[in-house]
Design a protein around this motif. Structure first.
Motif, short mmCIF file in Angstrom:
data_model
loop_
_atom_site.label_atom_id
_atom_site.label_comp_id
_atom_site.label_asym_id
_atom_site.label_seq_id
_atom_site.Cartn_x
_atom_site.Cartn_y
_atom_site.Cartn_z
N TYR A 81 -11.17 1.52 4.31
CA TYR A 81 -12.00 0.48 4.91
C TYR A 81 -11.59 0.14 6.34
CZ TYR A 81 -8.18 -2.40 3.17
OH TYR A 81 -6.94 -2.90 2.90
N TYR A 82 -10.29 0.37 6.67
CA TYR A 82 -9.89 0.14 8.07
C TYR A 82 -10.59 1.13 8.99
CZ TYR A 82 -6.14 -2.86 6.34
OH TYR A 82 -5.43 -3.86 5.72
N ASN A 96 -5.88 3.10 4.72
CA ASN A 96 -6.90 2.70 3.76
C ASN A 96 -8.27 2.92 4.38
OD1 ASN A 96 -5.06 2.02 1.85
ND2 ASN A 96 -5.50 -0.18 1.86
N TYR A 138 0.84 -1.21 0.00
CA TYR A 138 0.00 0.00 0.00
C TYR A 138 0.87 1.26 0.00
CZ TYR A 138 -3.67 -3.19 1.84
OH TYR A 138 -4.55 -4.19 2.04
FE FE Z 1 -5.76 -4.21 3.77
#
Ligand code: FE
Length: 339
Positions: free
Chosen positions: A226-227, A224, A170
């Motif tokens: 979604y975390y 990110n 990432y």
């Molecule tokens: Fe992830």
């Protein structure tokens, strides 16, 4: 074993194995196999919906990206994998560079998934979107102080920044995007500034960045989306917020989970059908319900909770650059002591 018995057993075994392989053959015509780095609970509902629609069964094998890529390479023409599914364009690009995929040209996919989220040669397509953006403490940071990834290199953030390790793909993909937009020299300055501003050794997980901000160890970080979504679902009152980075310049860095049809798929027509299904509105709705991610298609809206974070402009860089610039981003981060 006497001779009669052994001849008899050889005959039985050969009859059995012939019918067994015939059965496997028959099954393989209406079944597909997916190798996936995404966990079962994130893929099974999608495959179940595909099977319900088409009658084509989907088997899957989950594991770590590196191991699955090596496995597909070793299995060569004998591989059972029809599709390889993973997260981050950097990983999809790497799989493509290892010759794992065959090019797919599909009007359905081209219609459903924006161009910047797909490989230009059709080797893989993004299927869900995550934004990698700034997260901040609502107790200690005024959002008017925030603007861009580059600005987190400013001295005003000295001792206040938490980042994910440079070893994570990432991070490599984000820095690759900065190299794409700003070039090596400017990005070197930015990474140097980030390292100078760190409040702690880079974290192994995005989740740890958020807990460090909550614990007061740092004030800002990059995670990110979604975390943050998962954290917010568990603790709606946590004093943390997302800030959409680079809205006045290049747009917020986005990345994908995605998949490609393997080079040696025995059933490429059905494999393409599955990929097309995954890009469809029906599957995209399942995607957004599963993991607090954004749909890759622009034909549907984000899920309730993440829709509350508001609209943002995505960086429209073609995500293949996340892979193409990866070697440069890794050496740049090493030179600047970004662990
Ligand atoms: Fe992830």
């Amino acid at each position: 074993m006497n001779k009669k018995v052994s001849i008899f057993s050889i005959i039985v075994i050969s009859i059995l194995s012939t019918s067994f392989s015939a059965a496997v053959q028959a099954a393989s015509n209406d079944s597909l196999t997916v190798y996936s780095t995404r966990k079962e609970h994130l893929i099974k509902p999608l495959f179940d919906a595909f099977t319900a629609k088409t009658g084509i069964k989907v088997k899957y094998l989950t594991g770590k990206g590196g191991a699955l890529i090596e496995r597909i390479k070793l299995e060569g023409k004998k591989t059972k994998a029809d599709l390889f599914m993973t997260v981050d364009a950097g990983n999809l690009w790497y799989a493509a560079s290892q010759n794992l995929f065959q090019p797919v040209s599909s009007e359905i996919i081209e219609n459903n998934i924006p161009e910047h989220l797909r490989d230009p040669e059709g080797l893989w397509s993004g299927l869900s979107v995550r934004a990698r953006t700034i997260i901040y403490s609502t107790e200690r940071v005024n959002p008017s102080e925030l603007s861009s990834y580059q600005d987190l290199a400013n001295k005003k953030w000295k001792g206040k920044l938490c980042l994910r390790t440079s070893k994570k793909v990432y991070t490599k993909s984000l820095v690759s995007s900065l190299i794409h937009h700003d070039g090596m020299e400017k990005t070197t300055d930015v990474v140097r500034g980030w390292v100078d501003n760190l409040a702690a050794t880079p974290h192994a997980e995005d989740v740890h960045i958020m807990t460090s901000i909550l614990a007061g160890q740092c004030d800002v970080g990059i995670v990110n989306s979604y975390y943050f979504g998962r954290l917010q679902a568990e603790d709606p009152n946590a004093p943390l917020k997302l800030f959409w980075a680079n809205q006045n310049t290049t747009g917020t860095h986005v990345n994908v989970s995605g998949a490609g049809v393997t080079k040696h798929s025995k059933n490429p027509d059905d494999a393409i059908r599955l990929l097309e299904f995954l890009s469809s509105i029906e599957a995209q709705k399942i995607y957004v319900g599963l993991n607090k991610e954004y749909p890759a298609t622009q034909k549907i809206k984000a899920d309730n909770l993440i829709a509350l974070w508001g609209d943002f402009n995505q960086d429209k860089m073609n995500l293949s650059f996340a892979g193409k610039n990866q070697a440069d981003s890794v050496s740049l981060m090493q030179r600047e002591g970004y662990k």
